[in-house]
Write a protein that holds these residues in place. Structure first.
Motif, PDB file in Angstrom:
ATOM      1  N   GLY A  16       0.812  -1.213   0.000  1.00 22.57           N
ATOM      2  CA  GLY A  16       0.000   0.000   0.000  1.00 22.57           C
ATOM      3  C   GLY A  16       0.845   1.262   0.000  1.00 22.57           C
ATOM      4  O   GLY A  16       0.519   2.249  -0.659  1.00 22.57           O
ATOM      5  N   GLY A  17       1.943   1.233   0.737  1.00 22.06           N
ATOM      6  CA  GLY A  17       2.838   2.391   0.762  1.00 22.06           C
ATOM      7  C   GLY A  17       3.465   2.657  -0.588  1.00 22.06           C
ATOM      8  O   GLY A  17       3.535   3.804  -1.047  1.00 22.06           O
ATOM      9  N   ILE A  18       3.908   1.594  -1.246  1.00 22.59           N
ATOM     10  CA  ILE A  18       4.503   1.757  -2.581  1.00 22.59           C
ATOM     11  C   ILE A  18       3.460   2.256  -3.575  1.00 22.59           C
ATOM     12  O   ILE A  18       3.737   3.136  -4.396  1.00 22.59           O
ATOM     13  N   LEU A  19       2.239   1.715  -3.494  1.00 23.14           N
ATOM     14  CA  LEU A  19       1.158   2.164  -4.377  1.00 23.14           C
ATOM     15  C   LEU A  19       0.870   3.648  -4.168  1.00 23.14           C
ATOM     16  O   LEU A  19       0.791   4.419  -5.134  1.00 23.14           O
ATOM     17  N   CYS A  20       0.721   4.054  -2.910  1.00 19.21           N
ATOM     18  CA  CYS A  20       0.408   5.459  -2.621  1.00 19.21           C
ATOM     19  C   CYS A  20       1.552   6.383  -3.031  1.00 19.21           C
ATOM     20  O   CYS A  20       1.311   7.465  -3.587  1.00 19.21           O
ATOM     21  N   LEU A  21       2.784   5.972  -2.787  1.00 18.54           N
ATOM     22  CA  LEU A  21       3.918   6.802  -3.203  1.00 18.54           C
ATOM     23  C   LEU A  21       3.973   6.931  -4.716  1.00 18.54           C
ATOM     24  O   LEU A  21       4.203   8.029  -5.247  1.00 18.54           O
ATOM     25  N   ALA A  22       3.770   5.828  -5.418  1.00 16.24           N
ATOM     26  CA  ALA A  22       3.815   5.869  -6.883  1.00 16.24           C
ATOM     27  C   ALA A  22       2.714   6.773  -7.440  1.00 16.24           C
ATOM     28  O   ALA A  22       2.961   7.594  -8.331  1.00 16.24           O
ATOM     29  N   LEU A  23       1.504   6.620  -6.902  1.00 16.78           N
ATOM     30  CA  LEU A  23       0.399   7.466  -7.380  1.00 16.78           C
ATOM     31  C   LEU A  23       0.612   8.929  -6.997  1.00 16.78           C
ATOM     32  O   LEU A  23       0.285   9.832  -7.767  1.00 16.78           O
ATOM     33  N   LYS A  29      -4.314  12.681  -6.972  1.00 21.81           N
ATOM     34  CA  LYS A  29      -4.871  13.091  -5.685  1.00 21.81           C
ATOM     35  C   LYS A  29      -5.398  11.855  -4.954  1.00 21.81           C
ATOM     36  O   LYS A  29      -5.593  10.803  -5.570  1.00 21.81           O
ATOM     37  N   PRO A  30      -5.639  11.945  -3.643  1.00 24.59           N
ATOM     38  CA  PRO A  30      -6.188  10.796  -2.912  1.00 24.59           C
ATOM     39  C   PRO A  30      -7.508  10.345  -3.530  1.00 24.59           C
ATOM     40  O   PRO A  30      -8.356  11.164  -3.879  1.00 24.59           O
ATOM     41  N   GLU A  90      -6.741  18.229   2.757  1.00 21.88           N
ATOM     42  CA  GLU A  90      -5.898  18.812   1.708  1.00 21.88           C
ATOM     43  C   GLU A  90      -5.771  17.801   0.571  1.00 21.88           C
ATOM     44  O   GLU A  90      -4.945  16.906   0.592  1.00 21.88           O
ATOM     45  N   ARG A  91      -6.607  17.946  -0.424  1.00 19.39           N
ATOM     46  CA  ARG A  91      -6.657  16.972  -1.513  1.00 19.39           C
ATOM     47  C   ARG A  91      -5.662  17.349  -2.610  1.00 19.39           C
ATOM     48  O   ARG A  91      -6.045  17.845  -3.668  1.00 19.39           O
ATOM     49  N   THR A  92      -4.385  17.110  -2.335  1.00 20.61           N
ATOM     50  CA  THR A  92      -3.336  17.329  -3.321  1.00 20.61           C
ATOM     51  C   THR A  92      -2.546  16.040  -3.496  1.00 20.61           C
ATOM     52  O   THR A  92      -2.754  15.060  -2.779  1.00 20.61           O
ATOM     53  N   LEU A  99       0.069   9.478   2.630  1.00 13.81           N
ATOM     54  CA  LEU A  99      -0.559   8.189   2.888  1.00 13.81           C
ATOM     55  C   LEU A  99       0.437   7.048   2.666  1.00 13.81           C
ATOM     56  O   LEU A  99       0.454   6.068   3.421  1.00 13.81           O
ATOM     57  N   GLY A 100       1.279   7.174   1.645  1.00 13.14           N
ATOM     58  CA  GLY A 100       2.308   6.168   1.407  1.00 13.14           C
ATOM     59  C   GLY A 100       3.326   6.119   2.525  1.00 13.14           C
ATOM     60  O   GLY A 100       3.738   5.035   2.964  1.00 13.14           O
TER      61      GLY A 100
END
Length: 122
Positions: A16-23, A29-30, A90-92, A99-100
């Motif tokens: 999940g961390g890798i996914l969130c960092l990549a996105l 945005k989240p 803060e939706r950036t 999150l990642g």
């Protein structure tokens, strides 16, 4: 503490961390996927909390300091809530990166809890 649950939890948190960092670094945005991964990590942490409360009564006591273990566990339980709150306020793209980082931090904390429970001498 259940060892297979720890392995699953670390694997899910790292993925999940890798996914969130990549996105996040891709400028996304989240969204439901990133927030869902963090929610899954939180659900697994609640399972870990229940396991940590029940395990000593079943004869599986921590070998390390219980206060240190529960401090890690409570801190880890608060991190996803704080990260999701930040992401919703803060939706950036940087919220997705946060999150990642939260997921990766939880993976490290769960690994450390495993060491405290099974390896560390009292």
């Amino acid at each position: 503490m259940i060892e297979w649950l720890t392995i699953v939890q670390v694997a899910v948190a790292v993925a999940g961390g890798i996914l969130c960092l990549a996105l996040g670094f891709a400028g996304r945005k989240p969204n439901d996927y990133t927030l869902g991964v963090v929610a899954l990590v939180e659900v697994l942490l609640v399972g870990q909390l229940i396991s940590a409360i029940v395990s000593p009564f079943a004869g599986n006591s921590p070998s390390g300091d219980p206060l240190e273990f529960y401090t890690y566990l409570i801190s880890a339980l608060l991190l996803p809530a704080a990260g999701v709150f930040w992401a919703l306020v803060e939706r950036t793209r940087w919220s997705t990166v946060i999150l990642g980082v939260v997921c990766l931090a939880i993976a490290v904390m769960v690994y450390r809890m495993n060491v405290i429970w099974f390896v560390q001498g009292a």
